[in-house]
Design an enzyme around this catalytic site. Structure first.
Site, short mmCIF file in Angstrom:
data_model
loop_
_atom_site.label_atom_id
_atom_site.label_comp_id
_atom_site.label_asym_id
_atom_site.label_seq_id
_atom_site.Cartn_x
_atom_site.Cartn_y
_atom_site.Cartn_z
N ASN A 9 119.68 43.87 -55.69
CA ASN A 9 118.27 43.08 -56.00
C ASN A 9 118.06 43.69 -57.25
OD1 ASN A 9 115.99 42.19 -56.61
ND2 ASN A 9 114.94 43.18 -54.75
N LYS A 11 115.66 42.70 -59.44
CA LYS A 11 114.18 42.51 -59.73
C LYS A 11 114.06 41.93 -60.97
CE LYS A 11 113.38 46.00 -56.30
NZ LYS A 11 112.56 47.08 -55.92
N HIS A 95 110.53 39.98 -49.69
CA HIS A 95 110.51 41.15 -50.41
C HIS A 95 108.96 41.81 -50.38
CE1 HIS A 95 111.01 44.61 -53.12
NE2 HIS A 95 112.35 44.58 -52.61
N GLU A 97 107.52 43.38 -52.54
CA GLU A 97 106.55 43.19 -53.79
C GLU A 97 106.15 41.76 -53.74
OE1 GLU A 97 110.18 44.19 -56.28
OE2 GLU A 97 109.63 46.42 -55.41
N GLU A 167 113.03 47.64 -45.36
CA GLU A 167 112.87 48.27 -46.58
C GLU A 167 111.46 48.84 -46.50
OE1 GLU A 167 115.21 46.77 -50.22
OE2 GLU A 167 113.25 45.74 -50.14
N GLY A 173 111.70 52.40 -55.18
CA GLY A 173 111.48 52.81 -56.35
C GLY A 173 110.87 54.41 -56.40
N SER A 213 115.47 53.23 -52.29
CA SER A 213 116.13 54.30 -53.11
C SER A 213 117.60 54.85 -52.67
CB SER A 213 115.18 55.53 -52.90
OG SER A 213 114.04 55.40 -53.33
P1 13P Z 1 114.99 50.72 -55.11
O1 13P Z 1 116.37 50.89 -54.75
O2 13P Z 1 114.83 50.92 -56.71
O3 13P Z 1 114.12 51.64 -54.41
O4 13P Z 1 114.49 49.46 -54.45
C1 13P Z 1 114.87 48.81 -53.09
C2 13P Z 1 114.55 47.41 -53.05
O5 13P Z 1 113.49 47.12 -53.15
C3 13P Z 1 115.56 46.58 -52.93
O6 13P Z 1 115.24 45.44 -52.57
#
Ligand code: 13P
Length: 252
Positions: A9, A11, A95, A97, A167, A173, A213
């Site tokens: 992803n 983002k 997601h 976010e 997740e 992150g 992560s």
């Molecule tokens: P990170 O791998 O940067 O922690 O992000 C995970 C994520 O949100 C994938 O959709």
């Protein structure tokens, strides 16, 4: 036998040119790698260019979001059929976010999942608890609610086609990965719940990805867990070499 899925992803990163550079590097690094579904999810503006670049390769394309209507007066939205038209075969839905910043709920996630399946795309439906929810001992309750809500009204045959990504929000992150045991506990619970909703065959076949992560140096132990069938990778998917290493995970 569940075919593993490693999805990147990206983002809100990368111009069209940067996306093309990344996917070209990745394509070379994963050339000939089989037995795993490799997926990248660039920003909407780069989907067309990346689709052309990966044509005929072992890399598939996903969007990072999707709307539930087929067309109409919904300024700024993109329909599942339009994503299919540009070359997507997957769509990330719900997601954390999007839940946190854009008001997504289990109900809107469910609408997106249904519309995506109807268009013939594979939804990657995301669930996961916040740190406060984990510390309050509510992880399984929250994840169960998200899974049940997201799958509401779907038949077993439809659920068979879907991917779930667990997740934990506190691991996204932050560099804080869930321990393999913490992740496995939730994955096993999600699989049990899918069994209650859709029956044992669907539960046995559904792919449940872990995200939060995931890096080249922790993917092997995560992928060695019985109920972890893949990874949804953020930061480490932005470098071709680290993502390629994740794609080439080794289970013990
Ligand atoms: P990170 O791998 O940067 O922690 O992000 C995970 C994520 O949100 C994938 O959709």
């Amino acid at each position: 036998m569940r075919t593993p899925v490693i999805a990147g992803n990206w983002k809100m990163h990368n111009t069209v040119a940067e996306s093309l550079k990344l996917v070209r590097e990745l394509k070379a690094l994963v050339l000939g790698v089989g037995g795993v579904e490799i997926v990248v999810a660039p920003v909407f503006t780069a989907l067309g260019a990346v689709a052309a670049e990966i044509k005929g390769s072992n890399i598939a394309l996903s969007s990072q979001n999707v709307f539930w209507e087929e067309k109409g007066a919904y300024t700024g939205e993109i329909a599942p059929g339009m994503l299919k038209d540009v070359g997507c075969t997957y769509a990330i839905i719900g997601h954390s976010e999007r839940r946190q910043y854009f008001g997504e709920t289990d109900e809107t996630v469910n609408k997106r999942v249904k519309a995506t399946l109807k268009a013939g795309l594979t939804p990657i439906m995301c669930v996961g608890e916040t740190l406060a929810e984990r510390e309050g001992g509510k992880t399984l309750e929250i994840v169960s609610r998200q899974v049940t809500g997201g799958l509401a009204g779907l038949s077993s045959a439809e659920i068979d086609k879907l991917i779930i990504a667990y997740e934990p929000v506190w691991a996204i992150g932050t560099g804080k990965t869930a321990t393999p045991e913490q992740a496995e506990e939730v994955h096993a619970d999600i699989r049990r719940l899918v069994g209650e909703i859709a029956g044992p065959a669907t539960a046995a076949g559904i792919r449940i990805l872990y995200g939060g992560s995931v890096k080249a140096d922790n993917v092997d132990i995560l992928m060695s867990q019985a109920d972890i069938d893949g990874a949804l990778v953020g930061g480490a998917a932005l470098q071709a070499d680290s993502f390629a290493r994740i794609v080439k995970f080794e289970t013990k």
